[in-house]
Design a protein around this motif. Structure first.
Motif, PDB file in Angstrom:
ATOM      1  N   GLY A 133       0.799  -1.224   0.000  1.00 17.05           N
ATOM      2  CA  GLY A 133       0.000   0.000   0.000  1.00 17.05           C
ATOM      3  C   GLY A 133       0.825   1.264   0.000  1.00 17.05           C
ATOM      4  N   LEU A 134       0.178   2.389   0.330  1.00 17.81           N
ATOM      5  CA  LEU A 134       0.791   3.706   0.205  1.00 17.81           C
ATOM      6  C   LEU A 134       1.554   4.099   1.467  1.00 17.81           C
ATOM      7  CD1 LEU A 134      -2.048   5.701  -1.595  1.00 17.81           C
ATOM      8  CD2 LEU A 134      -0.253   4.239  -2.561  1.00 17.81           C
ATOM      9  N   VAL A 135       2.662   4.796   1.248  1.00 19.14           N
ATOM     10  CA  VAL A 135       3.506   5.293   2.334  1.00 19.14           C
ATOM     11  C   VAL A 135       3.304   6.795   2.519  1.00 19.14           C
ATOM     12  CG1 VAL A 135       5.887   5.550   3.150  1.00 19.14           C
ATOM     13  CG2 VAL A 135       5.207   3.512   1.869  1.00 19.14           C
ATOM     14  N   VAL A 136       3.391   7.524   1.420  1.00 21.86           N
ATOM     15  CA  VAL A 136       3.167   8.968   1.404  1.00 21.86           C
ATOM     16  C   VAL A 136       2.307   9.279   0.191  1.00 21.86           C
ATOM     17  CG1 VAL A 136       4.224  11.246   1.222  1.00 21.86           C
ATOM     18  CG2 VAL A 136       5.388   9.448   2.497  1.00 21.86           C
ATOM     19  N   ALA A 137       1.303  10.128   0.371  1.00 23.74           N
ATOM     20  CA  ALA A 137       0.433  10.501  -0.742  1.00 23.74           C
ATOM     21  C   ALA A 137       0.163  11.997  -0.694  1.00 23.74           C
ATOM     22  CB  ALA A 137      -0.879   9.722  -0.688  1.00 23.74           C
ATOM     23  N   THR A 138       0.237  12.657  -1.842  1.00 21.24           N
ATOM     24  CA  THR A 138      -0.014  14.090  -1.922  1.00 21.24           C
ATOM     25  C   THR A 138      -1.020  14.359  -3.033  1.00 21.24           C
ATOM     26  OG1 THR A 138       1.910  14.361  -3.396  1.00 21.24           O
ATOM     27  CG2 THR A 138       2.249  14.729  -1.041  1.00 21.24           C
ATOM     28  N   ARG A 139      -1.725  15.483  -2.897  1.00 18.54           N
ATOM     29  CA  ARG A 139      -2.756  15.805  -3.887  1.00 18.54           C
ATOM     30  C   ARG A 139      -2.677  17.278  -4.269  1.00 18.54           C
ATOM     31  NH1 ARG A 139      -6.737  12.892  -5.617  1.00 18.54           N
ATOM     32  NH2 ARG A 139      -6.703  11.406  -3.870  1.00 18.54           N
ATOM     33  N   ALA A 140      -2.790  17.538  -5.566  1.00 21.41           N
ATOM     34  CA  ALA A 140      -2.765  18.907  -6.070  1.00 21.41           C
ATOM     35  C   ALA A 140      -3.879  19.722  -5.427  1.00 21.41           C
ATOM     36  CB  ALA A 140      -2.926  18.911  -7.588  1.00 21.41           C
ATOM     37  N   GLY A 141      -3.547  20.942  -5.004  1.00 21.02           N
ATOM     38  CA  GLY A 141      -4.521  21.814  -4.374  1.00 21.02           C
ATOM     39  C   GLY A 141      -4.672  21.581  -2.886  1.00 21.02           C
ATOM     40  N   GLN A 142      -4.115  20.489  -2.396  1.00 20.91           N
ATOM     41  CA  GLN A 142      -4.216  20.163  -0.973  1.00 20.91           C
ATOM     42  C   GLN A 142      -2.858  20.178  -0.284  1.00 20.91           C
ATOM     43  OE1 GLN A 142      -6.339  16.519  -0.212  1.00 20.91           O
ATOM     44  NE2 GLN A 142      -5.779  16.484   1.967  1.00 20.91           N
ATOM     45  N   HIS A 143      -1.827  19.727  -1.007  1.00 23.40           N
ATOM     46  CA  HIS A 143      -0.488  19.657  -0.443  1.00 23.40           C
ATOM     47  C   HIS A 143       0.495  20.431  -1.316  1.00 23.40           C
ATOM     48  CE1 HIS A 143      -2.430  15.761   0.827  1.00 23.40           C
ATOM     49  NE2 HIS A 143      -2.059  16.250   2.002  1.00 23.40           N
ATOM     50  N   SER A 144       1.562  20.917  -0.709  1.00 24.56           N
ATOM     51  CA  SER A 144       2.625  21.560  -1.478  1.00 24.56           C
ATOM     52  C   SER A 144       3.700  20.557  -1.872  1.00 24.56           C
ATOM     53  CB  SER A 144       3.258  22.697  -0.667  1.00 24.56           C
ATOM     54  OG  SER A 144       3.886  22.186   0.500  1.00 24.56           O
ATOM     55  N   LEU A 182       6.702   1.842   7.115  1.00 25.77           N
ATOM     56  CA  LEU A 182       5.737   2.918   6.910  1.00 25.77           C
ATOM     57  C   LEU A 182       6.146   4.113   7.768  1.00 25.77           C
ATOM     58  CD1 LEU A 182       2.484   0.758   7.039  1.00 25.77           C
ATOM     59  CD2 LEU A 182       3.648   1.641   4.999  1.00 25.77           C
ATOM     60  N   PRO A 183       5.532   5.291   7.566  1.00 26.52           N
ATOM     61  CA  PRO A 183       5.905   6.452   8.381  1.00 26.52           C
ATOM     62  C   PRO A 183       5.778   6.167   9.873  1.00 26.52           C
ATOM     63  CG  PRO A 183       4.598   7.157   6.512  1.00 26.52           C
ATOM     64  CD  PRO A 183       4.565   5.657   6.496  1.00 26.52           C
ATOM     65  N   LEU A 184       6.725   6.664  10.647  1.00 26.79           N
ATOM     66  CA  LEU A 184       6.686   6.483  12.093  1.00 26.79           C
ATOM     67  C   LEU A 184       5.437   7.117  12.667  1.00 26.79           C
ATOM     68  CD1 LEU A 184       8.500   5.257  14.317  1.00 26.79           C
ATOM     69  CD2 LEU A 184       9.499   7.530  14.621  1.00 26.79           C
ATOM     70  N   VAL A 185       5.044   8.252  12.082  1.00 21.93           N
ATOM     71  CA  VAL A 185       3.802   8.929  12.442  1.00 21.93           C
ATOM     72  C   VAL A 185       2.886   8.905  11.223  1.00 21.93           C
ATOM     73  CG1 VAL A 185       2.740  11.086  13.187  1.00 21.93           C
ATOM     74  CG2 VAL A 185       4.981  10.418  14.103  1.00 21.93           C
ATOM     75  N   GLU A 186       1.751   8.268  11.330  1.00 21.95           N
ATOM     76  CA  GLU A 186       0.840   8.144  10.191  1.00 21.95           C
ATOM     77  C   GLU A 186       0.479   9.514   9.624  1.00 21.95           C
ATOM     78  OE1 GLU A 186      -3.481   6.120   9.011  1.00 21.95           O
ATOM     79  OE2 GLU A 186      -2.686   5.944  11.060  1.00 21.95           O
ATOM     80  N   GLY A 187       0.586   9.646   8.319  1.00 27.86           N
ATOM     81  CA  GLY A 187       0.238  10.892   7.655  1.00 27.86           C
ATOM     82  C   GLY A 187       1.341  11.932   7.623  1.00 27.86           C
TER      83      GLY A 187
END
Length: 443
Positions: A133-144, A182-187
């Motif tokens: 599954g996903l580790v880090v996810a970013t979205r246009a308009g929501q994240h830089s 996975l990230p030590l801190v989720e998100g």
């Protein structure tokens, strides 16, 4: 049209004929049996016919590469659903504490930061790879941030850290869980360690961090500018894995006020030796580290580069990577050709006529080699065994009105133009500019 019809009309569509060509954003690891595995982006000129799912190649010697298929059958579901990606980018493969292998792959649509980094695990670099599954996810308009170009580094305590990012808000780093990966801190999206101003579109990506147990420092490699034409590799160092990372001149990689081209020590860019191939836009490197013949670590910079004669064609190169007396990375001007090929038949004087390259950080132009007289601070004879050296280039080679003094490494290499072993050097001058060269005149 059948596969046979396609490959007959266009040999580049046949993976068996690729070798190291058509590999982009490469990383190389070595399995327990000595086999090397290269993982790279799903990208060649004839993209309509290429297989999707992270390309894998194998080699016994780091020179000849054979296509070995893909890690996945297409884009894994969670990554495809998030990003809409049709292929996978920039895989990073590392051996985990458990003994398993972790692959961090990127899924994105070019030009947008709606992107994701996924994780897959396998018992061997040959697979089978199971998606986690996903580790880090970013979205246009929501994240830089832009969740692509993953790299993993283990700090001095053995804890894993994920480095990622591209353009947008630059390069970020965050801690990973030592067990899951996975990230030590989720998100958690991490903190910035390198970025560039909007005036150059924030053009930095393809980062990799190498830990040096020898001095306790961390070395950040990053690619600047356009991957199509002006890519070049810059380096900076830090005492902590989270930074701050500073170049030879002490400028931080997060400095947005300094002239954009002046930040980062440029160690490799577009170049051409007399009579040789013109190489364009080298970049997106990783570093392969293994035990050398004497048991000490040896390093290889693994990167892709384009042919200046046809920039749509790219290929992977491996170059020896050394550290000068001050602990800064310097890169061989020649591709690795094997230890036997790079062994000089007899020792040579370092003093003499060399073809030299100066990687001006302010320029994105292809650098032609020029003839220069090179002398060592202490008269030096070399058999090609890597050795630290204080070198001087006679004359006013850099326009400063003074001789160029280099903190350098001299080593054996293979000169492909003259088809012989040769002495090469790579070093950094008193102004923080990288030079490299190979002994022999310019015709």
């Amino acid at each position: 049209m059948t596969t046979a019809d396609i490959t007959s009309a266009d040999p580049s569509a046949d993976p068996a004929a690729w070798g190291a060509r058509h590999a982009h954003d490469p990383t190389v690891v070595r399995d327990d049996d000595g086999t090397y595995y290269m993982f790279s982006t799903d990208s060649v000129a004839n993209s309509e016919y290429i297989p999707i799912g992270v390309h894998i190649r194998t080699s016994a010697d780091l020179i000849k590469w054979a296509y070995a298929g893909t890690a996945f059958d297409g884009v894994p579901g969670p990554a495809a659903e998030w990003s809409g990606a049709k292929g996978l980018w920039a895989p990073e493969v590392v051996r985990w504490e458990s003994g398993d292998w972790h692959m961090y792959y990127s899924a994105s649509t070019f030009g947008t930061n709606t992107s994701a980094i996924g994780l897959a695990v396998a018992p061997s670099p040959s697979g089978p790879w199971q998606d986690r599954g996903l580790v880090v996810a970013t979205r246009a308009g929501q994240h830089s941030q832009n969740a692509i170009d993953a790299a993993v580094t283990f700090d001095a305590d053995g804890a894993p850290w994920l480095t990622y990012g591209s353009f947008f808000s630059g390069i970020c780093i965050l801690p990973l869980n030592r067990t899951s990966g996975l990230p030590l801190v989720e998100g958690d999206l991490g903190a910035a360690i390198a970025r560039r101003p909007k005036s150059v579109e924030g053009a930095v990506e393809g980062a990799f961090i190498l830990r040096r147990p020898e001095d306790g420092r961390y070395v950040l490699f990053a690619s600047y500018d356009s991957l199509f034409s002006t890519y070049n590799v810059r380096v900076a160092v830090a005492d902590a894995i989270t930074g701050p990372y500073r170049d030879v001149r002490g400028v931080a990689m997060t400095d947005l006020d300094a002239p954009p081209a002046s930040v980062g020590t440029k160690v490799l860019g577009s170049h051409q030796f007399d009579g040789g191939t013109a190489w364009l836009a080298p970049g997106h490197n990783s570093v392969l580290t293994q035990d050398g013949p004497d048991g000490s670590p040896e390093h290889f910079m693994v990167h892709h580069v384009r042919f200046a004669a046809d920039p749509t064609e790219h290929v992977v190169q491996l170059r020896r990577l050394f550290f000068n007396a001050a602990g800064w990375p310097v890169v061989s001007p020649q591709q690795f050709a094997g230890r036997e090929a790079e062994t000089l038949p007899t020792p040579e004087q370092v003093a003499g006529t060399w073809q030299v390259l100066r990687f001006d950080p302010e320029s994105t132009e292809l650098v032609p080699a020029v003839a220069a007289e090179l002398v060592s601070g202490v008269p030096m004879v070399s058999d090609g065994t890597p050795a630290l050296a204080r070198l001087r280039i006679a004359g006013e080679q850099d326009g400063s009105g003074e001789a160029v003094e280099l903190d350098a490494v001299v080593f054996g290499s293979w000169d492909p133009v003259r088809a012989r072993s040769a002495l090469s050097f790579s070093g950094i001058d008193q102004h923080g500019v990288a030079w490299s060269g190979t002994k022999g005149g310019v015709s």
